[in-house]
Design an enzyme around this catalytic site. Structure first.
Site, short mmCIF file in Angstrom:
data_model
loop_
_atom_site.label_atom_id
_atom_site.label_comp_id
_atom_site.label_asym_id
_atom_site.label_seq_id
_atom_site.Cartn_x
_atom_site.Cartn_y
_atom_site.Cartn_z
N THR A 150 -16.24 64.17 25.71
CA THR A 150 -16.71 62.79 25.53
C THR A 150 -17.25 62.58 24.13
OG1 THR A 150 -17.39 62.73 27.81
CG2 THR A 150 -18.47 61.15 26.34
N ARG A 178 -13.02 58.35 40.01
CA ARG A 178 -14.13 59.27 39.68
C ARG A 178 -14.86 58.76 38.43
NH1 ARG A 178 -15.63 62.34 34.95
NH2 ARG A 178 -16.83 64.14 35.60
N VAL A 179 -16.17 58.77 38.50
CA VAL A 179 -16.97 58.34 37.35
C VAL A 179 -17.88 59.49 36.95
CG1 VAL A 179 -18.72 56.70 36.57
CG2 VAL A 179 -16.90 55.92 38.08
N GLY A 180 -17.93 59.78 35.65
CA GLY A 180 -18.78 60.86 35.15
C GLY A 180 -20.12 60.33 34.67
N ASP A 181 -20.77 61.08 33.82
CA ASP A 181 -22.10 60.71 33.32
C ASP A 181 -22.05 59.63 32.24
OD1 ASP A 181 -20.79 62.88 31.81
OD2 ASP A 181 -22.45 62.54 30.42
N GLY A 204 -19.80 65.91 33.75
CA GLY A 204 -20.60 64.77 34.18
C GLY A 204 -21.36 65.03 35.46
N1 GLY Z 1 -18.86 63.92 30.39
C1 GLY Z 1 -17.74 63.19 30.75
C2 GLY Z 1 -17.36 63.25 32.14
O1 GLY Z 1 -17.76 64.14 32.87
O2 GLY Z 1 -16.63 62.38 32.56
#
Ligand code: GLY
Length: 318
Positions: A150, A178-181, A204
């Site tokens: 990222t 799916r959603v990350g941090d 994430g």
């Molecule tokens: N850090 C990015 C993700 O896990 O989507």
């Protein structure tokens, strides 16, 4: 004093552009947006924007966020498809009084209504990486999930405004939706102009468990130097995850305080970052984590920089 710090070598051209703007007296909101757009637009960075790696259904779903440290306004999009610059949509959302975080179709509808550029973000190169990974997973029983570089940035302007922003295609081969941090305030990013800002890259799912960007800003607020704050937060989360779950995913953080002092920490080998402050041009550093948990860094050599670009732009061998 002004400055900018960002995750990974890939941020260098963006940081360079952002710093030109800061040097001319432009604000940290515009500078961080322009800097992230630079990374989003470059097709050979395969985990951000155009050319980003797809999910398991071969769709590029992007996450991005923006935070204004003066007003604490936040805007974020998650799992958005077919828009060129998610960070700009996130920044625009931060100006709304409600509905600041939009996902999927809702985010795309908003972007369309606001006139943002539509673009097919799936490149032939990303398709080739997808086919290659499918084959590897089938033949070698490799885990499909990989790659989470990222771009996360923190920016400070001459007027003392601090901003943070992120952009990513998330985990390669992630589940649809799916959603990350990265679009989650406090986890992927946080900015408070009274203190400073922080941003994350890595897994994430684990970064979220420590609300780690907020934690770093909180530690800086208690008076810790950004380097100490990053190391303390990363080492503690790494340790907690290992104790409670037997392992910790990749955790890498960057931070800058309102004085332009900066810090980084990681629990992996091979983390790089780009940084510049007034009077010091943008540079890329490589981070080495020592056994005692402290991080040392050295400037990337010309050979390393050349090799980096060569690797990024090499043909994909399927
Ligand atoms: N850090 C990015 C993700 O896990 O989507």
């Amino acid at each position: 004093m002004w400055g900018m710090i960002a995750t990974w070598r890939m941020a260098l051209e963006g940081v360079t552009k952002g710093c030109e703007m800061l040097g001319q007296g432009q604000n940290a909101g515009d500078a961080v947006e322009a800097a992230i757009r630079e990374v989003e637009d470059f097709p050979y960075y395969k985990s951000v924007g155009y050319g980003g790696l797809p999910n398991e259904e071969m769709e590029v779903e992007l996450d991005a966020a923006y935070m204004d440290g003066d007003t604490l306004s936040i805007g974020a999009v998650a799992a958005i498809k077919d828009y060129a610059n998610p960070v700009s949509i996130a920044k625009r959302l931060s100006q709304e009084s409600v509905n600041n975080v939009l996902v999927g179709e809702g985010a795309e509808k908003f972007a369309h209504k606001e006139g943002f550029e539509r673009k097919n973000m799936l490149t032939d190169r990303a398709k080739a990486f997808y086919r290659k990974r499918k084959k590897e997973v089938a033949q070698q029983e490799l885990k499909p999930y990989a790659g989470h570089d990222t771009v996360g940035m923190v920016c400070l302007d001459r007027d003392g405004k601090v901003t943070a922003a992120t952009s990513t295609s998330g985990l390669f081969m992630k589940k649809k939706g799916r959603v990350g941090d990265s679009p989650i305030a406090g986890s992927g990013f946080y900015a408070d102009s009274k203190v400073g800002g922080a941003s994350a890259t890595g897994l994430g799912e684990d970064l979220m468990k420590g609300c780690i960007s907020y934690e770093i800003v909180r530690l800086m607020k208690e008076g810790l130097h950004p380097q100490e704050a990053c190391e303390r937060a990363v080492n503690l989360l790494d340790q907690e995850l290992k104790e409670r779950r037997g392992k910790a995913g990749d955790l890498s953080l960057i931070a800058m305080n309102k004085e332009g002092q900066w810090g980084v920490a990681t629990n992996i080998e091979g983390f790089s970052f780009a940084v510049a402050v007034e009077g010091q041009p943008p540079r890329v550093y490589l981070v080495k984590r020592n056994e005692d948990g402290h991080c040392a860094f050295e400037e990337a050599s010309k050979e390393w920089m050349d090799d980096y670009m060569k690797t990024r732009m090499a043909p994909v061998k399927e």
